[in-house]
Design an enzyme around this catalytic site. Structure first.
Site, mmCIF file in Angstrom:
data_model
loop_
_atom_site.group_PDB
_atom_site.id
_atom_site.type_symbol
_atom_site.label_atom_id
_atom_site.label_comp_id
_atom_site.label_asym_id
_atom_site.label_seq_id
_atom_site.Cartn_x
_atom_site.Cartn_y
_atom_site.Cartn_z
ATOM 1 N N ASP A 22 0.862 -1.187 0.000
ATOM 2 C CA ASP A 22 0.000 0.000 0.000
ATOM 3 C C ASP A 22 0.902 1.243 0.000
ATOM 4 O OD1 ASP A 22 -2.912 0.895 2.024
ATOM 5 O OD2 ASP A 22 -1.757 2.080 0.610
ATOM 6 N N ASP A 116 -3.333 2.171 -5.728
ATOM 7 C CA ASP A 116 -2.147 2.177 -4.856
ATOM 8 C C ASP A 116 -2.016 0.936 -3.972
ATOM 9 O OD1 ASP A 116 -3.823 2.671 -2.577
ATOM 10 O OD2 ASP A 116 -2.213 3.850 -1.685
ATOM 11 N N GLU A 117 -2.817 -0.081 -4.205
ATOM 12 C CA GLU A 117 -2.856 -1.188 -3.267
ATOM 13 C C GLU A 117 -2.996 -2.515 -4.006
ATOM 14 O OE1 GLU A 117 -5.887 -2.042 0.195
ATOM 15 O OE2 GLU A 117 -5.991 0.012 -0.498
HETATM 16 P P1 TTP Z 1 -5.277 4.980 0.854
HETATM 17 O O1 TTP Z 1 -4.246 3.921 0.587
HETATM 18 O O2 TTP Z 1 -6.447 4.616 1.693
HETATM 19 O O3 TTP Z 1 -4.597 6.244 1.531
HETATM 20 P P2 TTP Z 1 -3.198 6.922 1.247
HETATM 21 O O4 TTP Z 1 -2.357 6.126 0.308
HETATM 22 O O5 TTP Z 1 -3.417 8.338 0.829
HETATM 23 O O6 TTP Z 1 -2.540 6.974 2.688
HETATM 24 P P3 TTP Z 1 -1.933 5.755 3.543
HETATM 25 O O7 TTP Z 1 -0.495 6.093 3.745
HETATM 26 O O8 TTP Z 1 -2.702 5.767 4.827
HETATM 27 O O9 TTP Z 1 -2.139 4.497 2.729
HETATM 28 O O10 TTP Z 1 -5.852 5.504 -0.524
HETATM 29 C C1 TTP Z 1 -5.041 5.647 -1.697
HETATM 30 C C2 TTP Z 1 -5.450 6.862 -2.490
HETATM 31 O O11 TTP Z 1 -6.817 6.745 -2.864
HETATM 32 C C3 TTP Z 1 -5.350 8.152 -1.721
HETATM 33 O O12 TTP Z 1 -4.063 8.735 -1.814
HETATM 34 C C4 TTP Z 1 -6.416 9.004 -2.329
HETATM 35 C C5 TTP Z 1 -7.448 8.029 -2.829
HETATM 36 N N1 TTP Z 1 -8.607 8.012 -1.910
HETATM 37 C C6 TTP Z 1 -9.735 8.754 -2.261
HETATM 38 O O13 TTP Z 1 -9.772 9.374 -3.335
HETATM 39 N N2 TTP Z 1 -10.796 8.763 -1.409
HETATM 40 C C7 TTP Z 1 -10.809 8.070 -0.212
HETATM 41 O O14 TTP Z 1 -11.793 8.119 0.548
HETATM 42 C C8 TTP Z 1 -9.641 7.308 0.133
HETATM 43 C C9 TTP Z 1 -9.594 6.539 1.433
HETATM 44 C C10 TTP Z 1 -8.575 7.315 -0.753
HETATM 45 MG MG MG Z 2 -2.160 4.053 0.569
#
Ligand code: TTP
Ligand code: MG
Length: 367
Positions: A22, A116-117
């Site tokens: 992630d 991203d995951e």
């Molecule tokens: P996430 O992996 O949930 O968050 P992140 O990568 O920003 O932070 P973390 O370090 O905690 O993993 O989500 C990935 C991307 O997806 C995030 O950068 C933006 C997008 N996203 C949205 O557009 N809306 C949302 O509600 C969420 C949770 C994420």
């Molecule tokens: Mg993330």
């Protein structure tokens, strides 16, 4: 005399090696990478307009309480220096493509969950000599070298635990949950931290006296299925750190949906638009991330007496704006009023995606 040692089926099954990767603060990290002025600063990716929402926040903004899906106005109030940056989905898709190419060097069993995951099943590679932990470390190193961004990795023997593990040492983390650690790791968790347990289910579990993984483990399968239906079996398994779901590489997104169970049943039409506003927002964000145009919207209603209904409508040109989606969904719902019975759940989903040939790429309007 020697007796053969009984081998239970579980002991004879090979232990899988699953990695969950992630990216850290994904959209915000890409923006900080590409604009040095933003580095080290609290930023939010999203629209600063009053009705806008935060898509994600940089790690500098998180101590102020700024979070994904928060209204921009709230975020600005929490952090006066917060800098809003407009999303650039093409840049995020490009990084996603690079990262997936790195995964492909290790296994073809990759299941992306979003840009991203992803889950990777590296059982075979791990049997060939390199441990799953080494592979996870190599992947993190390659991601940093080739994209300039950090990712967190979780390594374990099933998907549920691998995802918990990647969250455990964020950002830039690497955490391993071994078969010996699995059950005790789950036992200490508050149930709201379980992936797959939403806020409404969490409250229901709490009202039943289930607060932690350990509490959940004490609940019988029949108790859990009585209270949670089909999901009960999943909760029963994860309380034991068990999750047999395979890493499925071919699962292309067929539909994107959001639903909400209301704490108080809806009975009158004026309650509906405000009730679905957050659903619509959530659906639109997920849809925007998908990047392909959907031609069908479906609304789902569950009544307090357990009857249910779904209604769909398709548009030849697809749904290109949040307003269009809202308009059609409300129209579909309004035809069901006055309702057959009080409404306990509403859901919305988009499906019937156009091929990703660039012809119909979504004109993203986030406001
Ligand atoms: P996430 O992996 O949930 O968050 P992140 O990568 O920003 O932070 P973390 O370090 O905690 O993993 O989500 C990935 C991307 O997806 C995030 O950068 C933006 C997008 N996203 C949205 O557009 N809306 C949302 O509600 C969420 C949770 C994420
Ligand atoms: Mg993330």
């Amino acid at each position: 005399m020697l007796y053969p040692v009984p081998v239970s089926p579980r002991e004879s099954a090979p232990v899988r090696r699953i990695i969950h990767i992630d990216m850290d603060a994904f959209y915000a990290a890409v923006e900080q990478r590409d604009d040095p002025m933003l580095r080290g600063k609290p930023i939010a990716v999203g629209s600063p307009r009053p009705r806008g929402v935060v898509l994600t926040a940089s790690y500098e903004a998180r101590p102020f309480g700024v979070r994904s899906a928060m209204p921009s106005a709230t975020a600005a109030r929490l952090c006066a220096e917060l800098i809003f940056v407009r999303p650039r989905f093409d840049a995020y898709k490009e990084v996603s493509r690079q990262v997936r190419a790195i995964f492909a060097r290790y296994t073809s069993l990759v299941q992306p969950l979003s840009l991203d995951e992803a889950y990777l099943d590296v059982t075979e590679a791990a049997e060939a000599g390199t441990t799953a932990t080494e592979i996870a470390r190599e992947i993190k190193t390659a991601i940093l070298a080739e994209t300039g961004l950090t990712a967190s990795a979780g390594v374990s023997y099933n998907k549920f635990l691998a995802k918990l593990a990647s969250d455990h040492r964020k950002p830039d983390g690497l955490f391993v949950i071994t078969p010996r650690m699995g059950p005790s790791f789950v036992a200490t968790l508050p149930i709201a931290a379980f992936h797959g347990v939403g806020p409404v289910t969490a409250r229901k579990m709490q009202s039943l006296g289930l607060h932690t993984g350990a509490d959940l483990r004490c609940a019988t399968l029949s108790f859990l299925t009585t209270h949670f239906g089909r999901a009960g079996a999943f909760y029963h398994a994860i309380a034991r750190a068990e999750d047999a779901r395979p890493v499925s590489p071919d699962r292309e997104t067929k539909s994107i949906g959001a639903e909400r169970t209301f704490e108080q049943d809806l009975t009158a039409w004026p309650e509906v638009p405000p009730a679905i506003a957050p659903l619509l927002e959530k659906l639109w964000q997920a849809y925007a991330r998908e990047g392909r145009v959907a031609r069908t919207v479906t609304v789902k209603i569950k009544y307090a007496d357990f009857r249910r209904a779904t209604r769909s409508r398709s548009l030849a040109e697809g749904f290109g704006s949040q307003t269009a989606l809202e308009h059609v969904s409300l129209d579909l719902l309004s035809r069901e009023f006055p309702p057959l019975a009080p409404i306990r759940l509403l859901g919305m989903a988009v499906s019937n995606f156009a091929a990703a040939d660039g012809q119909m790429s979504l004109g993203l309007k986030l406001d």
